[in-house]
Design an enzyme around this catalytic site. Structure first.
Site, short mmCIF file in Angstrom:
data_model
loop_
_atom_site.label_atom_id
_atom_site.label_comp_id
_atom_site.label_asym_id
_atom_site.label_seq_id
_atom_site.Cartn_x
_atom_site.Cartn_y
_atom_site.Cartn_z
N ASP A 92 0.82 -1.34 0.10
CA ASP A 92 -0.05 -0.07 0.06
C ASP A 92 0.90 1.34 0.18
O ASP A 92 2.14 1.18 0.18
CB ASP A 92 -0.94 -0.03 1.17
CG ASP A 92 -0.24 -0.09 2.43
OD1 ASP A 92 0.96 -0.94 2.46
OD2 ASP A 92 -0.59 0.25 3.66
N GLU A 150 -0.58 -1.90 5.20
CA GLU A 150 0.24 -1.84 6.43
C GLU A 150 0.39 -0.60 7.09
O GLU A 150 0.62 -0.36 8.18
CB GLU A 150 1.86 -2.24 5.89
CG GLU A 150 2.78 -2.35 7.05
CD GLU A 150 3.33 -0.94 7.50
OE1 GLU A 150 3.59 -0.87 8.52
OE2 GLU A 150 3.30 -0.08 6.80
#
Length: 410
Positions: A92, A150
């Site tokens: 991400d 994350e």
């Protein structure tokens, strides 16, 4: 073949890998929104002989590479002593506007891979390629895990909660890495705590509203919040030993909307980090004591609301895993394999090995070219100027192959 030889002389064509990294960097997606990134990763994995499972905890992906008669059936049992190794990468991005000048800079306005997750993913795909094509050099089971979300410390937990343990063989060991400022190609590892535990604490305070000209008619939550901010710093300065590490940062204080009205509530949002869970627990008890004590001192008629979120466990490397991998890092990278200093950032990686009850190692790889490093003006992770130097991708890929081969290499 030794781990060093597999990492440096694997004979696998990885010329596609830089283009893969550039695509990932150019098309970043925020946490929980990584649909196109996940599809791209799957497209690459489909070129390999592996078992792919998608959509775990949102956009999470696992690819299982089996070689030899090693097997696990997802319930923790093993049919023989061959090892199963899991390596994780996150994918991400952040709500940061890129300012690197790269030819492949982000095309998604206000979104950037400013933390290096694109590099982690491209490196792990490179490891997958080597493990796929060089089955003559290893034996066992290799699991590549690609994790979303994350940055909001939710991705690992979401994958676990979505039945990760039932979807893959039980690993014997878990591995992970992160790129950071440092001389490019340097691999930094250490046993014990290497990244901090963290939590976000949101505190809502309740007072009594009044006109700004009549403060005596109010119970001012802004004043109350200010007193709490001051007292919180005293916890670290006076209740935590100088030998221990603790951070209490007040990242947000919000109260009121106009200049002539005392509001009826205020909100504090704290970011807290530690290397020791006992210190953490003691500090959190002190935070709650200070908040409730100041509310009592101010005469609040309603208790504060204290909420914990964005939890990140301590990243605490297993000494035996470190001792198994570090000599191979030394052999592969020579003088560029060095001891890591503790990093005050936090990660949710360790939630995966904690769930399986297995040991793990998490290391870092330097990304900074020599001129920039020597200048002292080094962009860090989450900076709009964060741009890994050439050589980073090769080093991160070699590090991953080396660590995996330390357990699976013939």
């Amino acid at each position: 073949m030794k781990p060093t030889e597999l990492a440096t002389q694997h004979g696998v064509d990885l010329s596609w890998q830089q283009g893969c990294y550039e695509w990932l960097h150019q098309h970043p997606e925020l946490s929980l929104q990584e649909e196109k990134t996940a599809a791209y990763i799957v497209e690459k994995l489909e070129k390999f002989d592996c078992e792919i499972t998608t959509g775990i905890g949102g956009h999470g992906i696992v690819a299982v590479f089996r070689n030899g008669d090693s097997s696990g059936d997802g319930d923790g049992s093993k049919q023989n002593p061959s090892k199963t190794v899991l390596m994780r990468a996150d994918f991400d991005a952040l709500p940061v506007t890129e300012d690197t000048g790269l030819d492949y800079a982000s095309v998604n306005e206000g979104v950037m891979h400013a933390c290096g997750h694109d590099m982690h993913t491209a490196a792990l795909l490179g490891v997958c390629a080597v493990m796929d094509q060089r089955r003559d050099a290893w034996e066992g089971t290799f699991i590549a895990l690609f994790q979303p979300a994350e940055e909001v410390t939710r991705g690992a937990g979401m994958m676990v909660e979505d039945g990760l343990a039932e979807k893959i063989p039980t690993p014997d060991v878990c591995l992970g890495q992160h790129i950071v400022p440092g001389p490019v190609g340097t691999v930094m590892s250490a046993p014990g705590p290497v990244l901090a535990a963290c939590d976000t604490i949101t505190i809502t305070l309740f007072g009594k509203s009044a006109h700004g000209s009549q403060p005596h008619e109010s119970l001012d939550p802004t004043f109350l919040a200010a007193m709490i901010v001051v007292r919180l710093q005293g916890i670290v300065g006076r209740e935590v030993s100088p030998e221990d590490f603790a951070v209490i940062t007040v990242g947000m204080l919000s109260s009121g909307h106009t200049n002539n009205t005392i509001p009826d509530s205020a909100k504090l949002v704290l970011n807290c980090r530690f290397y020791n869970t006992d210190v953490r627990d003691k500090t959190y008890a002190a935070i709650e004591r200070v908040v409730r004590g100041e509310c009592y001192a101010s005469g609040c008629t309603r208790d504060p609301i204290i909420e914990y979120s964005a939890h990140g466990e301590l990243t605490d490397n297993d000494e035996e895993v470190f001792n198994a991998v570090r000599p191979h890092f030394d052999a592969t990278f020579g003088a560029k394999s060095v001891s890591a200093q503790r990093w005050t950032a936090s990660e949710d990686f360790s939630e995966i090995p904690r769930h399986f009850g297995v040991p793990y190692l998490f290391w870092t790889v330097g990304v900074t070219d020599e001129k920039t490093w020597n200048s002292g003006n080094v962009p860090g992770n989450h900076s709009p100027h964060f741009a890994p130097a050439p050589g980073t991708l090769e080093a991160a890929t070699k590090a991953g192959i080396t660590a995996v081969a330390a357990y699976l290499g013939k």
